[in-house]
Design an enzyme around this catalytic site. Structure first.
Site, PDB file in Angstrom:
ATOM      1  CE  LYS A  22      -1.579 -29.201  21.574  1.00  0.00           C
ATOM      2  NZ  LYS A  22      -2.691 -30.167  21.511  1.00  0.00           N
ATOM      3  CG  ASN A  23      -3.596 -29.922  17.944  1.00  0.00           C
ATOM      4  OD1 ASN A  23      -3.026 -30.502  18.879  1.00  0.00           O
ATOM      5  ND2 ASN A  23      -4.575 -29.055  18.144  1.00  0.00           N
ATOM      6  CB  CYS A 117     -10.621 -33.376  29.166  1.00  0.00           C
ATOM      7  SG  CYS A 117     -11.044 -32.245  27.839  1.00  0.00           S
ATOM      8  NE  ARG A 122     -11.690 -33.264  23.624  1.00  0.00           N
ATOM      9  CZ  ARG A 122     -10.436 -32.822  23.527  1.00  0.00           C
ATOM     10  NH1 ARG A 122      -9.832 -32.333  24.596  1.00  0.00           N
ATOM     11  NH2 ARG A 122      -9.794 -32.862  22.380  1.00  0.00           N
ATOM     12  CG  ASP A 305      -8.098 -25.729  19.600  1.00  0.00           C
ATOM     13  OD1 ASP A 305      -7.421 -26.534  18.949  1.00  0.00           O
ATOM     14  OD2 ASP A 305      -9.011 -26.069  20.369  1.00  0.00           O
ATOM     15  NE  ARG A 397      -1.779 -31.369  27.557  1.00  0.00           N
ATOM     16  CZ  ARG A 397      -2.937 -32.017  27.435  1.00  0.00           C
ATOM     17  NH1 ARG A 397      -3.901 -31.803  28.309  1.00  0.00           N
ATOM     18  NH2 ARG A 397      -3.133 -32.845  26.429  1.00  0.00           N
TER      19      ARG A 397
END
Ligand code: EPZ
Length: 417
Positions: A22-23, A117, A122, A305, A397
């Site tokens: 995803k990233n 968030c 952030r 993560d 997500r």
């Protein structure tokens, strides 16, 4: 809202296929704004954040196709809007990745500031300061950053702290700037190298990606290209912990063990058997799981993560582990939910002290963010009885068909629509 229901106690066994990262796919999609030619991507994970990026690009006038088979075509021939609206940015912070390419190619952009968030404040000040150093005029008004520049100019940019999307945004902007840009103290995650590879395929001149110093020689125009996105090292790491925590045996395929070195090394330290090949890794969980401390750091350090997933594993350790989070200031929400499942955890500042050997019991738990939701699923895999995870939209997500993949490994898990 969907929920996930699972019953613990099964040792996971079998093979699992890893999706694209995803990233890496998100900046790759944003990079399509840098050219009027088509960009063809492959191995794009069909997850909610990718579909949000597709919506964002489509609203700007990009011809955007994203398919469940992982293929995607993006063409930003002309744009009707240069804006990333609040409605989309608030659902996905990575929308800020359109800022650099828009200013780089069109000399203008208006993007809603992402705001804080669940895991931290952030800010994006380094993205904006970098563009200003390249000659852009940036104003913050009504919750938006408005940036304009006739043509960006190369500059030497030193990041105060390592920032992944900050590095990506400025690398994309600098690709079309006049002259040379130097990014110092840059992020060197595999996703950065993957983006640099894509940009080079488009005709950009970039060196040093994968190190703390990246040099970009701007060019007048970029071309289209075809690019395969790298595998998701965090998804692969999550399944590695799933095998370890259930004391199972899993072969993780279509991954890149070289990108997972810090994760796999730590798993070996806690007694997990790891056998890696070029594009797959075999994980065999064993008793006892040794309690070992960890500190999160930018790549090549242990990824933040993977912190939540590792914390879940340490609830099953044979002693006490200190888990120190150095990237985000509020990334232990999952620990509070695991305490409700019977885990013995104390939060002290930026560290969580996890006393292992807990017999977790199934409970109704609430996911607060993407990786926290994955860690609650992992805790549920070893808990006695049934666990219900609420707000799984967080999971969707970034994890592609997670319950299907876990059922394929023998887990008792289902989605409640
Ligand atoms: C990327 O976020 C990832 N997201 C995150 O993954 C990941 O946790 C993070 O990098 C760190 O590895 C994507 O790639 C889309 P940062 P990013 O800028 O770029 C501070 C997931 O679960 N900072 O590297 O937003 C910031 O507050 C997600 O997939 C500033 O102060 O993170 C943080 O403390 C979650 N000013 C630190 O730097 C800035 O301008 C690192 O953040 C930018 C960052």
């Amino acid at each position: 809202m969907d929920r996930i229901r699972l019953t613990g106690g099964v040792k996971l066994r079998g093979r699992v296929q890893i999706s694209g990262a995803k990233n890496a796919a998100l900046p790759a999609m944003a990079a399509s704004l840098l050219t009027s030619q088509p960009v063809f991507l492959d191995n794009v994970p069909y997850v909610r954040d990718i579909l949000t990026m597709k919506t964002l690009l489509t609203e700007m006038g990009v011809e955007a196709e994203v398919r469940p088979d992982g293929t995607s075509m993006l063409r930003a021939a002309t744009l009707s809007s240069f804006e990333a609206p609040y409605e989309l940015v608030k659902t996905m912070r990575a929308s800020i990745l359109v800022l650099g390419p828009l200013v780089g190619r069109f000399g203008r952009a208006r993007a809603s500031l992402p705001g804080g968030c669940a895991i931290g404040s952030r800010p994006v000040n380094m993205h904006i300061e970098g563009l200003e150093q390249m000659g852009a005029k940036c104003e913050i008004r009504h919750g938006y950053v408005e940036a304009s520049a006739p043509r960006l100019k190369g500059a030497r940019i030193l990041f105060d702290t390592v920032t992944v999307t900050g590095t990506e945004n400025l690398m994309m902007a600098a690709s079309l700037a006049e002259g040379e840009t130097l990014l110092d103290n840059a992020a060197c995650e595999p996703e950065i190298v993957d983006l640099a590879d894509l940009l080079r395929d488009m005709g950009a001149r970039i060196e040093g990606d994968g190190t703390r110093t990246i040099r970009i020689h701007g060019v007048a125009e970029l071309d289209g290209c075809a690019h395969r996105v790298i595998p998701d090292r965090i998804e692969a790491g999550t399944y590695a912990v799933a095998a370890a925590i259930t004391r199972g045996a899993v072969q993780i395929e279509n991954c890149c063990p070289a990108h997972m070195a810090a994760i796999l090394t730590q798993l070996e330290r806690v007694g997990v058997e790891v056998e890696a090949e070029a594009d797959c890794v075999r994980i065999r969980g064993r008793d006892p799981i040794r309690s070992r401390d960890i500190t999160t750091n930018p790549y090549p350090g242990f990824p933040t993560d993977m912190q939540a997933q590792y914390l879940a594993l340490m609830t099953q350790g044979d002693g006490v582990a200190a888990i120190t989070e150095t990237i985000f200031e509020n990334r232990f929400m999952h620990a509070l939910e695991m305490i409700r499942m019977g885990a013995d955890i104390t939060i002290e500042g930026s560290s969580a002290l996890v006393r292992g050997g807990s017999l977790l019991t199934g409970a109704h738990v609430l996911a607060s963010d993407l990786r926290a939701s994955a860690s609650l699923v992992l805790a549920g895999l070893v808990a006695q009885g049934e666990t219900i995870v609420d707000r799984v939209y967080h999971l969707d997500r970034g994890y592609c068909r997670i319950e299907e993949k876990l059922v394929g490994l023998g887990a008792r898990i289902e989605r409640i629509r």
